[in-house]
Design a protein around this motif. Sequence first.
Motif, PDB file in Angstrom:
ATOM      1  N   MET A  59      36.181   8.816  59.901  1.00 41.01           N
ATOM      2  CA  MET A  59      36.688   9.244  61.207  1.00 41.01           C
ATOM      3  C   MET A  59      35.597   9.195  62.269  1.00 41.01           C
ATOM      4  SD  MET A  59      39.915   9.830  61.352  1.00 41.01           S
ATOM      5  CE  MET A  59      40.127  10.920  62.773  1.00 41.01           C
ATOM      6  N   ASP A  60      34.364   9.482  61.879  1.00 44.10           N
ATOM      7  CA  ASP A  60      33.257   9.421  62.828  1.00 44.10           C
ATOM      8  C   ASP A  60      33.119   8.017  63.403  1.00 44.10           C
ATOM      9  OD1 ASP A  60      29.707   9.407  62.768  1.00 44.10           O
ATOM     10  OD2 ASP A  60      30.952  10.520  64.181  1.00 44.10           O
ATOM     11  N   HIS A  61      33.298   7.004  62.549  1.00 37.80           N
ATOM     12  CA  HIS A  61      33.183   5.623  63.020  1.00 37.80           C
ATOM     13  C   HIS A  61      34.468   5.151  63.704  1.00 37.80           C
ATOM     14  CE1 HIS A  61      29.698   5.728  60.339  1.00 37.80           C
ATOM     15  NE2 HIS A  61      29.267   4.671  60.975  1.00 37.80           N
ATOM     16  N   ALA A  62      35.623   5.534  63.155  1.00 28.18           N
ATOM     17  CA  ALA A  62      36.894   5.085  63.732  1.00 28.18           C
ATOM     18  C   ALA A  62      37.151   5.693  65.105  1.00 28.18           C
ATOM     19  CB  ALA A  62      38.046   5.427  62.787  1.00 28.18           C
ATOM     20  N   THR A  63      36.514   6.822  65.415  1.00 32.28           N
ATOM     21  CA  THR A  63      36.676   7.467  66.723  1.00 32.28           C
ATOM     22  C   THR A  63      35.475   7.220  67.633  1.00 32.28           C
ATOM     23  OG1 THR A  63      35.747   9.542  65.877  1.00 32.28           O
ATOM     24  CG2 THR A  63      38.144   9.295  65.787  1.00 32.28           C
ATOM     25  N   ASP A  64      34.643   6.228  67.273  1.00 35.63           N
ATOM     26  CA  ASP A  64      33.449   5.910  68.078  1.00 35.63           C
ATOM     27  C   ASP A  64      32.558   7.131  68.243  1.00 35.63           C
ATOM     28  OD1 ASP A  64      34.430   3.310  68.386  1.00 35.63           O
ATOM     29  OD2 ASP A  64      35.496   3.844  70.227  1.00 35.63           O
ATOM     30  N   ARG A  65      32.207   7.703  67.089  1.00 33.55           N
ATOM     31  CA  ARG A  65      31.334   8.886  67.054  1.00 33.55           C
ATOM     32  C   ARG A  65      31.928  10.063  67.811  1.00 33.55           C
ATOM     33  NH1 ARG A  65      27.634   7.845  63.001  1.00 33.55           N
ATOM     34  NH2 ARG A  65      26.813   5.742  63.229  1.00 33.55           N
ATOM     35  N   GLY A  66      33.263  10.182  67.744  1.00 31.31           N
ATOM     36  CA  GLY A  66      33.933  11.311  68.358  1.00 31.31           C
ATOM     37  C   GLY A  66      34.351  11.103  69.794  1.00 31.31           C
ATOM     38  N   VAL A  67      34.001   9.933  70.389  1.00 27.54           N
ATOM     39  CA  VAL A  67      34.388   9.654  71.778  1.00 27.54           C
ATOM     40  C   VAL A  67      35.903   9.559  71.894  1.00 27.54           C
ATOM     41  CG1 VAL A  67      34.253   7.971  73.659  1.00 27.54           C
ATOM     42  CG2 VAL A  67      32.213   8.504  72.302  1.00 27.54           C
ATOM     43  N   LEU A  68      36.542   8.921  70.922  1.00 25.76           N
ATOM     44  CA  LEU A  68      37.997   8.813  70.911  1.00 25.76           C
ATOM     45  C   LEU A  68      38.588  10.100  70.328  1.00 25.76           C
ATOM     46  CD1 LEU A  68      40.586   7.035  71.192  1.00 25.76           C
ATOM     47  CD2 LEU A  68      40.201   6.329  68.827  1.00 25.76           C
ATOM     48  N   SER A  97      39.690  -1.295  50.229  1.00 22.70           N
ATOM     49  CA  SER A  97      39.816  -0.784  51.592  1.00 22.70           C
ATOM     50  C   SER A  97      38.489  -0.225  52.086  1.00 22.70           C
ATOM     51  CB  SER A  97      40.888   0.304  51.641  1.00 22.70           C
ATOM     52  OG  SER A  97      42.164  -0.217  51.322  1.00 22.70           O
ATOM     53  N   LEU A  98      37.786   0.497  51.215  1.00 20.21           N
ATOM     54  CA  LEU A  98      36.504   1.061  51.613  1.00 20.21           C
ATOM     55  C   LEU A  98      35.507  -0.049  51.956  1.00 20.21           C
ATOM     56  CD1 LEU A  98      34.863   3.613  52.013  1.00 20.21           C
ATOM     57  CD2 LEU A  98      34.248   3.536  49.589  1.00 20.21           C
ATOM     58  N   ALA A  99      35.523  -1.138  51.184  1.00 24.51           N
ATOM     59  CA  ALA A  99      34.617  -2.255  51.478  1.00 24.51           C
ATOM     60  C   ALA A  99      34.913  -2.842  52.850  1.00 24.51           C
ATOM     61  CB  ALA A  99      34.745  -3.325  50.399  1.00 24.51           C
ATOM     62  N   ARG A 100      36.196  -2.958  53.206  1.00 23.75           N
ATOM     63  CA  ARG A 100      36.561  -3.500  54.522  1.00 23.75           C
ATOM     64  C   ARG A 100      36.141  -2.549  55.642  1.00 23.75           C
ATOM     65  NH1 ARG A 100      40.248  -7.782  54.225  1.00 23.75           N
ATOM     66  NH2 ARG A 100      40.887  -8.270  52.098  1.00 23.75           N
ATOM     67  N   ILE A 101      36.284  -1.248  55.402  1.00 21.72           N
ATOM     68  CA  ILE A 101      35.872  -0.254  56.404  1.00 21.72           C
ATOM     69  C   ILE A 101      34.358  -0.319  56.612  1.00 21.72           C
ATOM     70  CG2 ILE A 101      35.635   2.236  56.798  1.00 21.72           C
ATOM     71  CD1 ILE A 101      38.380   2.538  55.351  1.00 21.72           C
ATOM     72  N   VAL A 102      33.617  -0.360  55.509  1.00 26.22           N
ATOM     73  CA  VAL A 102      32.156  -0.438  55.588  1.00 26.22           C
ATOM     74  C   VAL A 102      31.728  -1.683  56.350  1.00 26.22           C
ATOM     75  CG1 VAL A 102      30.085  -0.831  54.185  1.00 26.22           C
ATOM     76  CG2 VAL A 102      31.700   0.955  53.535  1.00 26.22           C
ATOM     77  N   ASP A 103      32.372  -2.811  56.055  1.00 22.19           N
ATOM     78  CA  ASP A 103      32.013  -4.067  56.705  1.00 22.19           C
ATOM     79  C   ASP A 103      32.381  -4.054  58.187  1.00 22.19           C
ATOM     80  OD1 ASP A 103      31.231  -7.003  56.473  1.00 22.19           O
ATOM     81  OD2 ASP A 103      33.272  -7.194  57.224  1.00 22.19           O
ATOM     82  N   HIS A 104      33.577  -3.561  58.511  1.00 20.40           N
ATOM     83  CA  HIS A 104      34.050  -3.608  59.906  1.00 20.40           C
ATOM     84  C   HIS A 104      33.202  -2.744  60.820  1.00 20.40           C
ATOM     85  CE1 HIS A 104      36.944  -3.998  63.206  1.00 20.40           C
ATOM     86  NE2 HIS A 104      36.816  -2.699  63.390  1.00 20.40           N
ATOM     87  N   TRP A 105      32.883  -1.518  60.407  1.00 21.04           N
ATOM     88  CA  TRP A 105      32.119  -0.613  61.259  1.00 21.04           C
ATOM     89  C   TRP A 105      30.626  -0.625  60.948  1.00 21.04           C
ATOM     90  CZ3 TRP A 105      37.279   1.340  60.433  1.00 21.04           C
ATOM     91  CH2 TRP A 105      38.015   1.503  61.615  1.00 21.04           C
ATOM     92  N   ALA A 106      30.193  -1.573  60.112  1.00 18.24           N
ATOM     93  CA  ALA A 106      28.772  -1.715  59.773  1.00 18.24           C
ATOM     94  C   ALA A 106      28.188  -0.383  59.300  1.00 18.24           C
ATOM     95  CB  ALA A 106      27.986  -2.259  60.957  1.00 18.24           C
ATOM     96  N   ILE A 107      28.939   0.294  58.445  1.00 21.68           N
ATOM     97  CA  ILE A 107      28.460   1.557  57.875  1.00 21.68           C
ATOM     98  C   ILE A 107      27.412   1.234  56.813  1.00 21.68           C
ATOM     99  CG2 ILE A 107      29.122   3.637  56.609  1.00 21.68           C
ATOM    100  CD1 ILE A 107      31.947   3.305  57.728  1.00 21.68           C
ATOM    101  N   ALA A 150      25.219   5.260  53.059  1.00 21.68           N
ATOM    102  CA  ALA A 150      25.930   6.418  53.595  1.00 21.68           C
ATOM    103  C   ALA A 150      27.106   6.804  52.714  1.00 21.68           C
ATOM    104  CB  ALA A 150      26.411   6.143  55.022  1.00 21.68           C
ATOM    105  N   ILE A 151      27.644   5.827  51.952  1.00 22.40           N
ATOM    106  CA  ILE A 151      28.745   6.138  51.046  1.00 22.40           C
ATOM    107  C   ILE A 151      28.246   7.010  49.896  1.00 22.40           C
ATOM    108  CG2 ILE A 151      30.549   5.136  49.577  1.00 22.40           C
ATOM    109  CD1 ILE A 151      30.863   4.574  52.559  1.00 22.40           C
ATOM    110  N   TYR A 152      26.969   6.861  49.559  1.00 20.71           N
ATOM    111  CA  TYR A 152      26.324   7.681  48.526  1.00 20.71           C
ATOM    112  C   TYR A 152      25.155   8.412  49.180  1.00 20.71           C
ATOM    113  CZ  TYR A 152      28.865   4.325  45.647  1.00 20.71           C
ATOM    114  OH  TYR A 152      29.828   3.531  45.096  1.00 20.71           O
ATOM    115  N   PRO A 153      25.433   9.457  49.938  1.00 20.90           N
ATOM    116  CA  PRO A 153      24.400  10.076  50.769  1.00 20.90           C
ATOM    117  C   PRO A 153      23.416  10.895  49.933  1.00 20.90           C
ATOM    118  CG  PRO A 153      26.377  11.403  50.815  1.00 20.90           C
ATOM    119  CD  PRO A 153      26.723  10.170  50.011  1.00 20.90           C
TER     120      PRO A 153
END
Length: 253
Positions: free
Chosen positions: A33-42, A78-88, A92-95
């Motif tokens: 959600m942090d990435h999908a909302t542009d760090r909370g901007v959205l 799905s997680l791989a696509r999310i990581v790739d799309h938002w360049a996570i 960070a997946i294993y913090p």
Amino acid sequence: MTTLNMAEDTGGANQCLPDVDAAYRNYLADLIMDHATDRGVLRNNPEAYRRVMAVTGRTLGTVKNWLANRTTSPDVASLARIVDHWAIPPAAIYPPQLAVLLGRASEGTLQYEPLPKPESLGEYVLISFNAAADSENAARALSKYTDRPQSALLVRQVGGDMVDEIRPGELMLVDAGQEHIDSSGIYMLRISSQGSNSITCVRFVERLLAQPTVRLRGGSTSSVSTVETFPLVDGVISGVTVLARVLGVLRQL
């Protein structure tokens, strides 16, 4: 080659630890959600859900279960696509606090090992499973595909030299402990040529019956049309280094 469905059932052990499961689900949902909302901007959560739907191809109900209800976590594809799309960053997946989330350590005793620095593979990007604090469960899942789970890596394919077998951008599960050609299959190779730089590539390697030779070729519909034949001595091709064997491809069907 196997097309992997790596959404694993972790068995009864995790079912006995609902608070641990919830802790990691919440962490992962917050990260996405942090990435999908542009760090909370959205501030519009439904719009964030739509973004995740567009990236993963999953339904609104599934995405809301990940991010709003938090009853499930994203499947690996799905997680791989999310990581790739938002360049996570994969780390960070294993913090560093993962062991704390899993109830296996306290903040004061936690030690975090960074991702190893693998041998350079040019444009290829490696993702190590060993960054996970929960290495026992990772090894158990990977043992279905290799008897050397500690040597398993995810490598993102570059170029189109293995189409249709492997498409550009797909994640390959590879065994980096494979150093010899022991049977026909798909391998990551470093090929050295006289008077030119070595190249790192993925090729189908075919051992010829009753002959100490192998054929190297690209994918069935790739632009790599050349088929090369090499002598094979004790599983070794002169001028060719075996970097890994491709076990399967992480593909969303």
